[in-house]
Design an enzyme around this catalytic site. Structure first.
Site, PDB file in Angstrom:
ATOM      1  N   ASP A 135      25.194  -7.444 -10.909  1.00 18.86           N
ATOM      2  CA  ASP A 135      26.490  -8.110 -10.799  1.00 18.86           C
ATOM      3  C   ASP A 135      26.321  -9.562 -10.367  1.00 18.86           C
ATOM      4  OD1 ASP A 135      29.166  -7.790 -11.137  1.00 18.86           O
ATOM      5  OD2 ASP A 135      29.562  -6.830  -9.210  1.00 18.86           O
TER       6      ASP A 135
ATOM      7  N   LYS B 117      39.681  -7.092  -0.338  1.00 14.47           N
ATOM      8  CA  LYS B 117      39.783  -7.669  -1.694  1.00 14.47           C
ATOM      9  C   LYS B 117      38.500  -8.478  -1.917  1.00 14.47           C
ATOM     10  CE  LYS B 117      40.538 -10.835  -4.098  1.00 14.47           C
ATOM     11  NZ  LYS B 117      39.519 -11.343  -5.048  1.00 14.47           N
TER      12      LYS B 117
ATOM     13  N   LEU C 177      34.227 -11.894  -9.096  1.00 16.72           N
ATOM     14  CA  LEU C 177      32.937 -12.110  -9.773  1.00 16.72           C
ATOM     15  C   LEU C 177      31.946 -10.997  -9.461  1.00 16.72           C
ATOM     16  CD1 LEU C 177      32.494 -15.967  -9.363  1.00 16.72           C
ATOM     17  CD2 LEU C 177      33.300 -14.702 -11.352  1.00 16.72           C
TER      18      LEU C 177
ATOM     19  N   GLY D 118      34.858 -17.777   2.092  1.00 17.42           N
ATOM     20  CA  GLY D 118      34.933 -18.383   0.762  1.00 17.42           C
ATOM     21  C   GLY D 118      35.004 -19.885   0.868  1.00 17.42           C
ATOM     22  N   SER D 119      35.668 -20.496  -0.118  1.00 20.52           N
ATOM     23  CA  SER D 119      35.701 -21.957  -0.182  1.00 20.52           C
ATOM     24  C   SER D 119      36.728 -22.536   0.789  1.00 20.52           C
ATOM     25  CB  SER D 119      36.058 -22.387  -1.599  1.00 20.52           C
ATOM     26  OG  SER D 119      37.365 -21.934  -1.908  1.00 20.52           O
TER      27      SER D 119
ATOM     28  N   THR E  81      40.351 -22.378  -0.767  1.00 19.98           N
ATOM     29  CA  THR E  81      41.042 -21.087  -0.661  1.00 19.98           C
ATOM     30  C   THR E  81      41.302 -20.735   0.805  1.00 19.98           C
ATOM     31  OG1 THR E  81      39.999 -20.404  -2.716  1.00 19.98           O
ATOM     32  CG2 THR E  81      40.975 -18.674  -1.406  1.00 19.98           C
ATOM     33  N   GLY E  82      40.366 -21.090   1.680  1.00 18.44           N
ATOM     34  CA  GLY E  82      40.559 -20.837   3.112  1.00 18.44           C
ATOM     35  C   GLY E  82      41.847 -21.495   3.604  1.00 18.44           C
TER      36      GLY E  82
ATOM     37  N   LYS F 267      44.481 -22.059   1.803  1.00 19.15           N
ATOM     38  CA  LYS F 267      45.642 -21.284   1.308  1.00 19.15           C
ATOM     39  C   LYS F 267      45.871 -20.047   2.174  1.00 19.15           C
ATOM     40  CE  LYS F 267      45.092 -22.629  -3.496  1.00 19.15           C
ATOM     41  NZ  LYS F 267      44.520 -22.251  -4.778  1.00 19.15           N
TER      42      LYS F 267
ATOM     43  N   GLU G 233      35.434 -18.211   7.331  1.00 22.69           N
ATOM     44  CA  GLU G 233      34.033 -18.622   7.239  1.00 22.69           C
ATOM     45  C   GLU G 233      33.927 -19.371   5.924  1.00 22.69           C
ATOM     46  OE1 GLU G 233      30.905 -19.153   6.083  1.00 22.69           O
ATOM     47  OE2 GLU G 233      29.919 -17.219   6.405  1.00 22.69           O
TER      48      GLU G 233
ATOM     49  N   GLU H 226      29.137 -29.483  -0.563  1.00 27.40           N
ATOM     50  CA  GLU H 226      28.421 -28.222  -0.774  1.00 27.40           C
ATOM     51  C   GLU H 226      28.207 -28.022  -2.282  1.00 27.40           C
ATOM     52  OE1 GLU H 226      28.836 -24.032   1.270  1.00 27.40           O
ATOM     53  OE2 GLU H 226      30.452 -24.271  -0.170  1.00 27.40           O
TER      54      GLU H 226
HETATM   55  O1  TXE Z   1      35.507 -19.380  -4.016  1.00 26.26           O
HETATM   56  P1  TXE Z   1      36.900 -18.812  -3.538  1.00 26.26           P
HETATM   57  P2  TXE Z   1      34.892 -19.431  -5.478  1.00 26.26           P
HETATM   58  C1  TXE Z   1      32.206 -22.082  -2.094  1.00 26.26           C
HETATM   59  C2  TXE Z   1      31.061 -22.545  -2.972  1.00 26.26           C
HETATM   60  C3  TXE Z   1      31.538 -22.222  -4.341  1.00 26.26           C
HETATM   61  C4  TXE Z   1      33.020 -22.512  -4.208  1.00 26.26           C
HETATM   62  C5  TXE Z   1      33.922 -21.838  -5.214  1.00 26.26           C
HETATM   63  O2  TXE Z   1      30.906 -23.935  -2.814  1.00 26.26           O
HETATM   64  O3  TXE Z   1      30.934 -23.028  -5.322  1.00 26.26           O
HETATM   65  O4  TXE Z   1      33.354 -22.058  -2.926  1.00 26.26           O
HETATM   66  O5  TXE Z   1      33.684 -20.429  -5.248  1.00 26.26           O
HETATM   67  C6  TXE Z   1      39.565 -15.235  -3.311  1.00 26.26           C
HETATM   68  N1  TXE Z   1      44.450 -16.437  -2.311  1.00 26.26           N
HETATM   69  N2  TXE Z   1      31.977 -20.749  -1.562  1.00 26.26           N
HETATM   70  O6  TXE Z   1      35.844 -20.052  -6.429  1.00 26.26           O
HETATM   71  O7  TXE Z   1      37.951 -19.086  -4.548  1.00 26.26           O
HETATM   72  C7  TXE Z   1      38.591 -14.923  -4.419  1.00 26.26           C
HETATM   73  O8  TXE Z   1      39.129 -13.969  -5.298  1.00 26.26           O
HETATM   74  C8  TXE Z   1      43.650 -15.520  -1.741  1.00 26.26           C
HETATM   75  C9  TXE Z   1      31.375 -20.687  -0.257  1.00 26.26           C
HETATM   76  O9  TXE Z   1      34.402 -18.093  -5.836  1.00 26.26           O
HETATM   77  O10 TXE Z   1      37.123 -19.307  -2.181  1.00 26.26           O
HETATM   78  C10 TXE Z   1      37.402 -14.433  -3.620  1.00 26.26           C
HETATM   79  O11 TXE Z   1      37.595 -13.091  -3.253  1.00 26.26           O
HETATM   80  N3  TXE Z   1      42.383 -15.315  -2.118  1.00 26.26           N
HETATM   81  C11 TXE Z   1      31.542 -19.317   0.319  1.00 26.26           C
HETATM   82  C12 TXE Z   1      37.445 -15.327  -2.376  1.00 26.26           C
HETATM   83  O12 TXE Z   1      38.757 -15.871  -2.332  1.00 26.26           O
HETATM   84  C13 TXE Z   1      41.892 -16.082  -3.115  1.00 26.26           C
HETATM   85  C14 TXE Z   1      31.281 -18.201  -0.613  1.00 26.26           C
HETATM   86  C15 TXE Z   1      36.438 -16.473  -2.381  1.00 26.26           C
HETATM   87  O13 TXE Z   1      36.641 -17.240  -3.543  1.00 26.26           O
HETATM   88  C16 TXE Z   1      42.681 -17.076  -3.732  1.00 26.26           C
HETATM   89  C17 TXE Z   1      31.945 -18.392  -1.883  1.00 26.26           C
HETATM   90  C18 TXE Z   1      44.012 -17.235  -3.297  1.00 26.26           C
HETATM   91  N4  TXE Z   1      44.832 -18.144  -3.835  1.00 26.26           N
HETATM   92  C19 TXE Z   1      32.212 -19.659  -2.330  1.00 26.26           C
HETATM   93  N5  TXE Z   1      41.918 -17.694  -4.665  1.00 26.26           N
HETATM   94  C20 TXE Z   1      30.830 -19.091   1.624  1.00 26.26           C
HETATM   95  N6  TXE Z   1      31.414 -19.587   2.720  1.00 26.26           N
HETATM   96  O14 TXE Z   1      29.827 -18.414   1.703  1.00 26.26           O
HETATM   97  C21 TXE Z   1      40.689 -17.120  -4.620  1.00 26.26           C
HETATM   98  N7  TXE Z   1      40.677 -16.129  -3.694  1.00 26.26           N
END
Ligand code: TXE
Length: 495
Positions: A92, A178, A182, A231-232, A235-236, A238, A253, A386
């Site tokens: 995956d 959730k 990906l 996550g990012s 999104t954090g 939001k 985080e 990043e």
């Molecule tokens: O992150 P998202 P993405 C960083 C890293 C990467 C970038 C984008 O730089 O290139 O973020 O990755 C959920 N309301 N990190 O787009 O979107 C989404 O479904 C609620 C660093 O994958 O932040 C997933 O489950 N949730 C990071 C989660 O948020 C929402 C690890 C993370 O995805 C949402 C990953 C919304 N509106 C990416 N939109 C780390 N800190 O380790 C998306 N999601």
């Protein structure tokens, strides 16, 4: 092709809309499973189940020792299925199988660790507090926080979910998870393991689906008491905005651009080994990756030479192939993002030392050569933002103060590392680095027993360790008036 289900209130089932999306193997670009696309109505059912389960007291009201027994069964279930889970994670996500096995082992340990804390907590009596007035007795109680919404990323799909689920469940909370769209499959296996362990219905719920459709609905749900997010930053933000509407607790985080300061008194091979691990482990898709390396000028060119040759020797390929150390990036989107950033780096004054594109022998899969830029302008995107891929920036410094200034000049503060044979200097530098995680003479080793989280824009709150357990409790004071006399503010005190 395998189809996953949602797990709500102790039952596996299809999403209401019967929609699925493909899970794509990043090494082959081929779909290999269909993932249930949960949406707002599914989230609503799951949150209501978690609410009912919490409010019933069937889980939160158990003695911590009973919860601990159940969590140890989950740990054992994960261990029993370790190979199967690791293989699925590799298909995956793309990471090499030994790294996936490592994650699965850590996930099992995490359940055992929080089982121990649940047990310890059960044996503790409430803290009694002297409030300075003998007529009153005050006690402080810790109670499970409630319903937790957890949104997790794709880089450590199982482990990031477990970092939230294990302490939350140990504390007595219920949870709706959730995972990232990906990489959802290992969390589906986690739900199977939790179900088989006999955790009561509604205590753990899994909704797979996209961020905008499922994640946002979870973050917005009024019956959730706490959101735990990795996550990012975008999104954090939001998730935090949604939490502000409902005045909910959040833990975030987020990203990082972590520095690694290397002084010229250290062994070059040791330094190179930890630099490689710091940035190329897990394909550089690591929030704490030490992506900015600062090397004292006296050893800069020698170290860079050694680093270049070691980097070029890294075996790249499918995570399922033996000996591979660098798998494909997780998705086409991430591949395009990282490649695009590398291209912007090539337009700066930075020196491209190695990498910078696709390996010539791999024409399918989201593979990138491990890439190093040296002498990087410190106002460039590759130095400041990043990248989340196998891309390292390395610069020289002269003095300790200059290294600290460069290291701390970032909007992030998740991790930092320092290497020197002079341990006093290491401690001095560690004290001045503005980050939540400091590694001395290494980079990345992560232990469940110590707190994890960032300063500045890298987030809010801590996971792991005792702090990661405390994050799932409310604090309650119970103050008792224990006196025969009337209080005497409105009515006269009487004998
Ligand atoms: O992150 P998202 P993405 C960083 C890293 C990467 C970038 C984008 O730089 O290139 O973020 O990755 C959920 N309301 N990190 O787009 O979107 C989404 O479904 C609620 C660093 O994958 O932040 C997933 O489950 N949730 C990071 C989660 O948020 C929402 C690890 C993370 O995805 C949402 C990953 C919304 N509106 C990416 N939109 C780390 N800190 O380790 C998306 N999601």
């Amino acid at each position: 092709m395998q189809r996953t289900s949602l797990y709500i209130d102790g039952k596996f089932g299809a999403p209401e809309n019967r929609n699925y999306f493909p899970a794509v193997n990043p090494a082959t670009e081929e779909p290999f499973a269909e993932v249930a696309a949960g949406q707002a109505p599914d989230i609503d059912r799951a949150v209501r189940a978690a609410r009912r389960a919490f409010d019933s007291g069937d889980w939160s009201g158990l003695d911590g020792r009973q919860r601990a027994d159940m969590l140890r069964r989950v740990a054992q279930g994960i261990r029993t299925r370790q190979k199967e889970i690791a293989l699925l994670e590799t298909r995956d996500n793309g990471k090499p199988i030994p790294e996936a096995e490592w994650d699965v082992g850590d996930a099992a340990f995490c359940f055992d660790y929080y089982a121990d804390l649940a047990e310890e907590q059960a044996g503790r009596s409430p803290e009694e507090v002297d409030v300075g007035d003998p007529r009153f007795q005050a006690r402080i109680l810790r109670e499970p926080l409630g319903v937790v919404g957890a949104i997790t990323p794709w880089n450590f799909p199982l482990l990031m979910a477990v970092w939230k689920a294990a302490p939350a469940l140990a504390a007595g909370c219920t949870i709706v998870l959730k995972p990232s769209e990906l990489c959802s499959l290992s969390c589906h296996l986690l739900a199977e393991v939790i179900d088989a362990a006999g955790v009561p219905p509604g205590v753990f719920n899994l909704i797979t689906g996209t961020g905008p459709e499922a994640g946002q609905a979870l973050a917005d749900h009024p019956l959730v008491d706490k959101m735990a997010f990795t996550g990012s930053v975008t999104t954090g933000r939001k998730v935090m905005q949604a939490a502000s509407a409902g005045i909910r607790t959040v833990s975030l985080e987020l990203g990082g651009k972590s520095p690694f300061v290397i002084f010229e008194d250290c062994d070059i091979d040791k330094a190179v080994e930890w630099i490689l691990f710091g940035i190329f482990w897990n394909k550089g898709e690591v929030c704490s990756a030490t992506s900015r390396v600062l090397v004292q000028r006296g050893i800069f060119e020698r170290l860079l030479d050694r680093l270049r040759s070691a980097t070029e020797a890294i075996e790249i390929g499918s995570g399922e192939a033996p000996g591979v150390k660098l798998g494909p990036l997780v998705s086409k989107g991430q591949y395009d993002k990282v490649l695009g950033t590398i291209e912007t780096g090539k337009l700066t004054a930075a020196r491209l030392v190695t990498g910078g594109g696709r390996p010539a022998n791999l024409d399918r899969g989201y593979f990138l050569n491990p890439t190093i830029f040296a002498d990087v302008p410190t106002d460039s995107e590759i130095w400041r933002e990043e990248i989340f891929g196998p891309v390292l920036c390395i610069n020289a410094f002269d003095t300790e103060q200059q290294a600290l200034d460069l290291a701390n000049d970032s909007k992030y503060g998740l991790a930092a590392a320092v290497m020197s044979d002079d341990l006093e200097r290491c401690e001095r530098v560690a004290a001045k680095l503005r980050a939540g995680i400091i590694w001395v003479n290494c980079s990345q080793p992560t232990f469940t027993q110590v707190p994890w989280g960032g300063y500045k824009m890298s987030g809010i709150g801590r996971e792991l360790g005792r702090a990661g357990f405390d994050a799932y409790f409310e604090t309650k004071q119970v103050t008792r008036f224990d006196h025969n006399e009337c209080w005497g503010w409105y009515l006269d005190a009487q004998e």
